[in-house]
Design a protein around this motif. Structure first.
Motif, PDB file in Angstrom:
ATOM      1  N   GLY A 148      46.590 155.069  49.105  1.00 39.81           N
ATOM      2  CA  GLY A 148      47.315 153.914  48.580  1.00 39.81           C
ATOM      3  C   GLY A 148      47.338 152.762  49.566  1.00 39.81           C
ATOM      4  N   ILE A 149      47.554 153.067  50.845  1.00 39.80           N
ATOM      5  CA  ILE A 149      47.542 152.014  51.866  1.00 39.80           C
ATOM      6  C   ILE A 149      46.150 151.410  51.989  1.00 39.80           C
ATOM      7  N   SER A 150      45.132 152.275  51.995  1.00 39.63           N
ATOM      8  CA  SER A 150      43.758 151.799  52.132  1.00 39.63           C
ATOM      9  C   SER A 150      43.342 150.933  50.951  1.00 39.63           C
ATOM     10  N   ASN A 156      39.253 150.084  52.525  1.00 37.65           N
ATOM     11  CA  ASN A 156      38.573 150.260  53.806  1.00 37.65           C
ATOM     12  C   ASN A 156      38.587 151.739  54.179  1.00 37.65           C
ATOM     13  N   SER A 157      37.414 152.384  54.149  1.00 39.79           N
ATOM     14  CA  SER A 157      37.322 153.808  54.458  1.00 39.79           C
ATOM     15  C   SER A 157      37.645 154.084  55.926  1.00 39.79           C
ATOM     16  N   THR A 158      37.311 153.132  56.798  1.00 37.94           N
ATOM     17  CA  THR A 158      37.629 153.303  58.217  1.00 37.94           C
ATOM     18  C   THR A 158      39.127 153.330  58.439  1.00 37.94           C
ATOM     19  N   LEU A 159      39.840 152.456  57.731  1.00 38.21           N
ATOM     20  CA  LEU A 159      41.296 152.435  57.830  1.00 38.21           C
ATOM     21  C   LEU A 159      41.894 153.751  57.366  1.00 38.21           C
ATOM     22  N   ALA A 161      40.510 156.706  57.518  1.00 39.61           N
ATOM     23  CA  ALA A 161      40.266 157.718  58.551  1.00 39.61           C
ATOM     24  C   ALA A 161      41.224 157.554  59.720  1.00 39.61           C
ATOM     25  N   VAL A 162      41.453 156.297  60.135  1.00 40.44           N
ATOM     26  CA  VAL A 162      42.332 156.040  61.281  1.00 40.44           C
ATOM     27  C   VAL A 162      43.777 156.413  60.954  1.00 40.44           C
ATOM     28  N   LEU A 163      44.243 156.073  59.759  1.00 38.75           N
ATOM     29  CA  LEU A 163      45.630 156.347  59.391  1.00 38.75           C
ATOM     30  C   LEU A 163      45.889 157.843  59.186  1.00 38.75           C
ATOM     31  N   PRO A 166      46.225 160.920  62.747  1.00 34.83           N
ATOM     32  CA  PRO A 166      47.404 161.456  63.461  1.00 34.83           C
ATOM     33  C   PRO A 166      48.173 162.510  62.672  1.00 34.83           C
ATOM     34  N   VAL A 167      48.060 162.509  61.350  1.00 29.59           N
ATOM     35  CA  VAL A 167      48.788 163.475  60.532  1.00 29.59           C
ATOM     36  C   VAL A 167      47.941 164.713  60.264  1.00 29.59           C
ATOM     37  N   ILE A 168      46.641 164.515  60.032  1.00 31.94           N
ATOM     38  CA  ILE A 168      45.776 165.623  59.647  1.00 31.94           C
ATOM     39  C   ILE A 168      45.560 166.607  60.795  1.00 31.94           C
ATOM     40  N   ILE A 169      45.443 166.103  62.028  1.00 32.94           N
ATOM     41  CA  ILE A 169      45.172 166.991  63.156  1.00 32.94           C
ATOM     42  C   ILE A 169      46.293 168.021  63.362  1.00 32.94           C
ATOM     43  N   PRO A 170      47.561 167.607  63.499  1.00 27.86           N
ATOM     44  CA  PRO A 170      48.616 168.637  63.609  1.00 27.86           C
ATOM     45  C   PRO A 170      48.735 169.497  62.366  1.00 27.86           C
ATOM     46  N   LEU A 171      48.465 168.911  61.198  1.00 27.77           N
ATOM     47  CA  LEU A 171      48.503 169.689  59.961  1.00 27.77           C
ATOM     48  C   LEU A 171      47.456 170.795  59.987  1.00 27.77           C
TER      49      LEU A 171
END
Length: 219
Positions: A148-150, A156-159, A161-163, A166-171
């Motif tokens: 939704g933000i992207s 923007n696919s890069t955006l 990935a960046v957003l 930080p959430v996906i890695i700890p998940l």
């Protein structure tokens, strides 16, 4: 209509549209099955650590492909029409619920295909399936919010990935730990912390989506 009725209507609409075309879901299913087959041809047999890691890699990229199009497929004219009729909370909730249903379906198919192709080393199948379902819900909630933000930033696919990083890695760390516990068959009580963390991530993500999306929707 109240918000609940709006959510039910939007989810039903998405299901009907997907059922009519079947283009996207068939493409994702092809990706999952072909990736499992390629992994089997490349590795033939793997230990439990590699088995677990490969499965979550497949699920991660399948979820990105499935959810990335959540808001892209809606035209600007249709979004303007929604804006005049439906609350933004109903829109983001319907997207999360629909993407959760898609991810649960994909997870069941991926786990079945993966278990048939490779020998299934899971010591506690119930706990592993619970981890897969919680992971599906987590992927759906996180990537729906980021999508939704992207979408409001020009798709923007890069955006995205960046957003999401930080959430996906700890998940992923929590999911791999929980599923590894299921593989080794340790007592379920020792996995309580991981389950609570996954539930907390889902609650926080959905809450942030409900708070943030109305401001994005105004633009």
């Amino acid at each position: 209509m109240n918000t609940l009725q709006q959510v039910k209507t939007l989810v039903y609409k998405d299901i009907v549209l997907e059922w009519r075309s079947k283009y996207a879901i068939n493409g994702i299913l092809l990706y999952v099955v072909s990736t499992v087959f390629v992994c089997y041809q490349a590795f033939k047999s793997v230990d439990t650590l590699v088995w677990n890691a490969l499965f979550w890699i497949i699920m991660l990229f399948a979820s990105v492909n499935a959810i990335n199009r959540s808001f892209v497929q809606e035209s600007q004219n249709r979004q303007l029409y929604y804006y005049t009729l439906i609350s933004p909370h109903a829109i983001i909730l319907s997207k999360i619920i629909y993407n959760t249903l898609v991810m649960v379906l994909l997870s069941v198919i991926a786990y079945s295909a993966y278990s048939i192709t490779f020998s299934n080393p899971v010591g506690d199948p119930f706990l592993y399936i619970a981890a897969v379902l919680l992971g599906s819900i987590s992927f759906a909630s996180v990537f729906t919010m980021v999508s939704g933000i992207s979408a409001k930033a020009g798709n923007n696919s890069t955006l995205m990935a960046v957003l999401s990083f930080p959430v996906i890695i700890p998940l992923l760390i929590v999911l791999i730990t929980l599923s590894q516990n299921a593989l080794t068959g340790i007592p379920r009580g020792e996995s309580t912390n991981e389950i609570l963390v996954l539930l907390a991530i889902n609650v926080i993500t959905i809450t942030i989506s409900l708070l943030l999306f109305p401001y994005l929707w105004r633009d």
